[in-house]
Every structure is written in structure tokens, then in C-alpha cells.
Design a protein around this motif. Structure first.
Motif, PDB file in Angstrom:
ATOM      1  N   UNK A 230      45.719  13.870 -44.505  1.00  0.00           N
ATOM      2  CA  UNK A 230      44.798  15.010 -44.445  1.00  0.00           C
ATOM      3  C   UNK A 230      43.412  14.540 -44.029  1.00  0.00           C
ATOM      4  N   UNK A 231      42.962  13.422 -44.603  1.00  0.00           N
ATOM      5  CA  UNK A 231      41.656  12.864 -44.257  1.00  0.00           C
ATOM      6  C   UNK A 231      41.601  12.498 -42.775  1.00  0.00           C
ATOM      7  N   UNK A 232      42.645  11.855 -42.268  1.00  0.00           N
ATOM      8  CA  UNK A 232      42.632  11.426 -40.866  1.00  0.00           C
ATOM      9  C   UNK A 232      42.753  12.607 -39.910  1.00  0.00           C
ATOM     10  N   UNK A 233      43.460  13.653 -40.327  1.00  0.00           N
ATOM     11  CA  UNK A 233      43.530  14.861 -39.501  1.00  0.00           C
ATOM     12  C   UNK A 233      42.143  15.494 -39.374  1.00  0.00           C
ATOM     13  N   UNK A 234      41.403  15.561 -40.485  1.00  0.00           N
ATOM     14  CA  UNK A 234      40.052  16.115 -40.453  1.00  0.00           C
ATOM     15  C   UNK A 234      39.123  15.230 -39.625  1.00  0.00           C
ATOM     16  N   UNK A 235      39.308  13.924 -39.738  1.00  0.00           N
ATOM     17  CA  UNK A 235      38.459  12.989 -39.000  1.00  0.00           C
ATOM     18  C   UNK A 235      38.699  13.073 -37.501  1.00  0.00           C
ATOM     19  N   UNK A 236      39.978  13.106 -37.096  1.00  0.00           N
ATOM     20  CA  UNK A 236      40.289  13.149 -35.662  1.00  0.00           C
ATOM     21  C   UNK A 236      39.816  14.465 -35.060  1.00  0.00           C
ATOM     22  N   UNK A 237      39.862  15.550 -35.848  1.00  0.00           N
ATOM     23  CA  UNK A 237      39.380  16.835 -35.327  1.00  0.00           C
ATOM     24  C   UNK A 237      37.862  16.803 -35.139  1.00  0.00           C
ATOM     25  N   UNK A 238      37.146  16.083 -36.006  1.00  0.00           N
ATOM     26  CA  UNK A 238      35.692  15.926 -35.849  1.00  0.00           C
ATOM     27  C   UNK A 238      35.375  15.167 -34.563  1.00  0.00           C
ATOM     28  N   UNK A 239      36.110  14.086 -34.322  1.00  0.00           N
ATOM     29  CA  UNK A 239      35.896  13.279 -33.114  1.00  0.00           C
ATOM     30  C   UNK A 239      36.159  14.117 -31.861  1.00  0.00           C
ATOM     31  N   UNK A 240      37.274  14.856 -31.864  1.00  0.00           N
ATOM     32  CA  UNK A 240      37.648  15.663 -30.702  1.00  0.00           C
ATOM     33  C   UNK A 240      36.648  16.800 -30.490  1.00  0.00           C
ATOM     34  N   UNK A 241      36.175  17.406 -31.578  1.00  0.00           N
ATOM     35  CA  UNK A 241      35.198  18.495 -31.472  1.00  0.00           C
ATOM     36  C   UNK A 241      33.913  17.997 -30.811  1.00  0.00           C
ATOM     37  N   UNK A 242      33.372  16.901 -31.314  1.00  0.00           N
ATOM     38  CA  UNK A 242      32.135  16.348 -30.739  1.00  0.00           C
ATOM     39  C   UNK A 242      32.345  15.928 -29.288  1.00  0.00           C
ATOM     40  N   UNK A 243      33.503  15.320 -29.025  1.00  0.00           N
ATOM     41  CA  UNK A 243      33.806  14.848 -27.667  1.00  0.00           C
ATOM     42  C   UNK A 243      33.874  16.005 -26.684  1.00  0.00           C
ATOM     43  N   UNK A 244      34.495  17.104 -27.089  1.00  0.00           N
ATOM     44  CA  UNK A 244      34.657  18.237 -26.177  1.00  0.00           C
ATOM     45  C   UNK A 244      33.322  18.950 -25.918  1.00  0.00           C
ATOM     46  N   UNK A 245      32.506  19.108 -26.937  1.00  0.00           N
ATOM     47  CA  UNK A 245      31.176  19.671 -26.712  1.00  0.00           C
ATOM     48  C   UNK A 245      30.388  18.792 -25.747  1.00  0.00           C
ATOM     49  N   UNK A 246      30.462  17.482 -25.938  1.00  0.00           N
ATOM     50  CA  UNK A 246      29.725  16.532 -25.100  1.00  0.00           C
ATOM     51  C   UNK A 246      30.206  16.599 -23.648  1.00  0.00           C
ATOM     52  N   UNK A 247      31.531  16.530 -23.461  1.00  0.00           N
ATOM     53  CA  UNK A 247      32.099  16.561 -22.110  1.00  0.00           C
ATOM     54  C   UNK A 247      31.787  17.899 -21.435  1.00  0.00           C
ATOM     55  N   UNK A 248      31.949  18.998 -22.170  1.00  0.00           N
ATOM     56  CA  UNK A 248      31.687  20.314 -21.605  1.00  0.00           C
ATOM     57  C   UNK A 248      30.256  20.461 -21.131  1.00  0.00           C
ATOM     58  N   UNK A 249      29.309  19.972 -21.925  1.00  0.00           N
ATOM     59  CA  UNK A 249      27.903  20.055 -21.542  1.00  0.00           C
ATOM     60  C   UNK A 249      27.613  19.178 -20.324  1.00  0.00           C
ATOM     61  N   UNK A 250      28.212  17.988 -20.289  1.00  0.00           N
ATOM     62  CA  UNK A 250      27.991  17.080 -19.160  1.00  0.00           C
ATOM     63  C   UNK A 250      28.543  17.668 -17.862  1.00  0.00           C
ATOM     64  N   UNK A 251      29.784  18.142 -17.894  1.00  0.00           N
ATOM     65  CA  UNK A 251      30.404  18.707 -16.692  1.00  0.00           C
ATOM     66  C   UNK A 251      29.701  20.001 -16.290  1.00  0.00           C
ATOM     67  N   UNK A 252      29.467  20.897 -17.258  1.00  0.00           N
ATOM     68  CA  UNK A 252      28.778  22.150 -16.957  1.00  0.00           C
ATOM     69  C   UNK A 252      27.385  21.915 -16.427  1.00  0.00           C
TER      70      UNK A 252
END
Length: 311
Positions: A230-252
Motif C-alpha cells: 500500500x505504501x509503495x502504491x501511494x509512493x509510485x502514484x506520487x512520482x507519476x503524478x509529479x512526473x506527468x505535471x512536469x512533462x505536460x508543462x514542458x511539452x505544452x
């Protein structure tokens, strides 16, 4: 009025806590056991219907003439597709459930409320809604093809699972757009009424969020001994969330649409993601999109605070 304002401002935590508390309070009652037909109906009829209504109200707000197709749309669609596949391939040797949670966090479509947040941040709601339509099509094709491969029942063949998921997910994601256009051109009064009451999507979302958070709580309780997962699922979702916001802003940002790009790929329809996870994947994988709710709303709250501060 103060109570109503308080509920509006704190709808997210209230809905999440309510769903968890309701599950914990009634989980052991015989008439609410998963084998009961009306409990099955909630999972397979009521929740999809609420998701359908959210999307319908969203698409009723915009005319097809307002759609704005951009090059970054297709770049971000490719990133979501490749990212979901790569996340599963890289994490499946470590843990299959962790890989499923990461995959869903990548491929999940844009939130129906993302256009509102985008407008408040100064982005283009039209390009955002256009991306929402495109990513719904992508997810409607991806889920039936890939989910049976990563989590298949021993009693079901790939073709059976493919047809089952296709019959549930594709109409859920595509038909709201088609129905919105039918209402627009053939039943204008109904379309105008839905457009004028589009704010109902907010309350529908709150009810649906409460229901799916209850299911996530059930998945955690049923697998309580695996708290590390459960801890690692929450952690990986945090990493993916930050990564997607970052990538989206860079590409956009490369195409003059930085805010819309970030919200398009970063702000997810987590109600849909949780529902897909506990319905068609290992139920405990729903913890990842469940945690994503917290991460994306934390980022959105910070962005809105920063916007107000700089205004």
C-alpha cells in the motif's frame, strides 16, 4: 450559507472520508456483502452511470466548433500510452500489483474538472476539453486490449475479457460525447438544460468519489497484511503524478500552452481510474489512483494559491 460554503471548499476530503467511514461502519453487515446482487449493481451500474453523467455534462458545455487540436495533444497522448506500457514492463518483475497501479495512473483520462482549473490558472479550456475527448478514446481502446493481458481470470479467455471490458469501458467513455452532440442538434432544449446545469457534475463527482474510496478502503482492509505494498502504491502514484505535471508543462510550454499541457496529462479522472482498477485489475491496485487524488489536488491547490498570490 457558511455550512454550504464549507462543504464546497472541503468537498474532496469530505467525500473521501465519508466513503471510507461508510465502508468501515457497514462492511460486516450481511446485506452489504459483495455477493449480494444490489452491491454488484453499485459497482457495475451505478458508478459507471455517475461517470457517464460527469462526462456528458462536460461535453455539453462545449461545441465541436470550439475544439482546438494542437500538436502537443498527440505528443502527450503518445507519452501516456508509452508511459503506461513502460511502467508496467519495468515494475512487473518487482510486483505485478504495483505495475498495474502505475499503469492505470499513466493511462487514466483527464479529469472532467480539469477545464475549470485550467481556466482559473489562465490556460485554454478549449484545448483542454479537446484533449479530454482524445484521451478518452485512447483509454477506451487501451483498457480492453491491455487489461486482460496483465490481469486475467483463470476462467476467462483473453477474447472473453476483451469483449467484456470493451462493452463496459468504450460506451462509458465515448457515448457521452456522442449523446451530447445528438442532444445539441436534435433535442436542443434538453441540451440547453444540461449545459445550464453543468455544475451538477461537481456533486455527481463527489458522490462517485465517496463510493470508489469506499471500495479502495475495502481493498486495503482485505489485504491489510500487505501494508508495505500500500505504501509503495501511494509512493509510485506520487512520482507519476509529479512526473506527468512536469512533462505536460514542458511539452505544452513549447507550443505556448504550458498550463493546459500540465493539467491535461497531470489532472486525472481518478474516479474512473479507481473504478477500472478494482473492477478489471487486482482490487488493491486501486490504492494508486486513490492516492493520486491527494497528490493532484495538492498540486492544484498550490498552483491556484500561487496564481492568486501573483495576481
Amino acid at each position: 450559507m457558511k455550512i454550504i460554503t464549507f462543504i464546497k471548499n472541503w468537498t474532496l476530503p469530505i467525500a473521501m472520508i465519508a466513503g471510507i467511514l461508510i465502508y468501515l461502519a457497514f462492511a460486516n453487515l450481511h446485506f452489504l456483502q459483495p455477493t449480494k446482487p444490489y452491491v454488484h449493481a453499485i459497482d457495475h451500474v451505478l458508478t459507471p452511470m455517475l461517470i457517464f453523467m460527469q462526462l456528458l455534462l462536460t461535453f455539453c458545455k462545449v461545441s465541436p466548433r470550439e475544439f482546438r487540436f494542437r500538436k502537443w495533444h498527440f505528443i502527450l497522448l503518445s507519452i501516456q500510452l508509452v508511459g503506461s506500457i513502460m511502467a508496467y514492463i519495468l515494475l512487473s518483475p518487482i510486483n505485478a500489483i504495483l505495475a498495474q497501479g502505475a499503469m492505470v495512473c499513466f493511462i487514466c483520462p483527464t479529469a472532467t474538472a480539469a477545464a475549470v482549473v485550467t481556466s482559473k490558472l489562465g490556460g485554454s479550456a478549449e484545448t483542454l476539453i479537446t484533449y479530454t475527448m482524445l484521451v478518452n478514446i485512447l483509454c477506451a481502446i487501451f483498457a480492453p486490449l491491455v487489461f486482460p493481458l496483465v490481469y486475467s481470470s483463470a476462467n476467462n479467455t483473453f477474447f472473453y475479457s476483451f469483449v467484456l471490458i470493451l462493452s463496459k469501458v468504450f460506451p462509458l467513455l465515448i457515448c457521452p460525447f456522442l449523446l451530447a452532440q445528438i442532444l445539441r442538434f436534435c433535442f436542443s432544449r434538453a441540451h440547453i438544460w444540461l449545459r445550464e446545469h453543468a455544475s451538477m457534475a461537481f456533486y455527481i463527482w463527489a458522490v462517485a468519489l465517496s463510493m470508489v474510496m469506499g471500495k479502495t478502503a475495502k481493498a486495503i482492509v482485505d489485504d491489510a497484511e500487505n501494508i508495505k505494498l500500500v505504501f509503495w502504491l501511494a509512493t509510485i502514484s506520487l512520482i507519476i503524478c509529479c512526473l506527468q505535471f512536469f512533462i505536460g508543462k514542458k511539452i505544452g510550454g513549447r507550443y505556448g500552452d504550458r498550463i493546459s499541457g500540465g493539467q491535461a496529462i497531470g489532472q486525472k479522472n481518478t474516479v474512473l481510474a479507481i473504478w477500472m482498477s478494482y473492477t478489471y485489475l487486482n482490487p488493491i491496485a486501486s490504492v494508486a489512483p486513490g492516492a493520486y487524488v491527494l497528490w493532484q489536488n495538492t498540486i492544484n491547490s498550490w498552483q491556484l494559491w500561487k496564481k492568486r498570490k501573483n495576481s
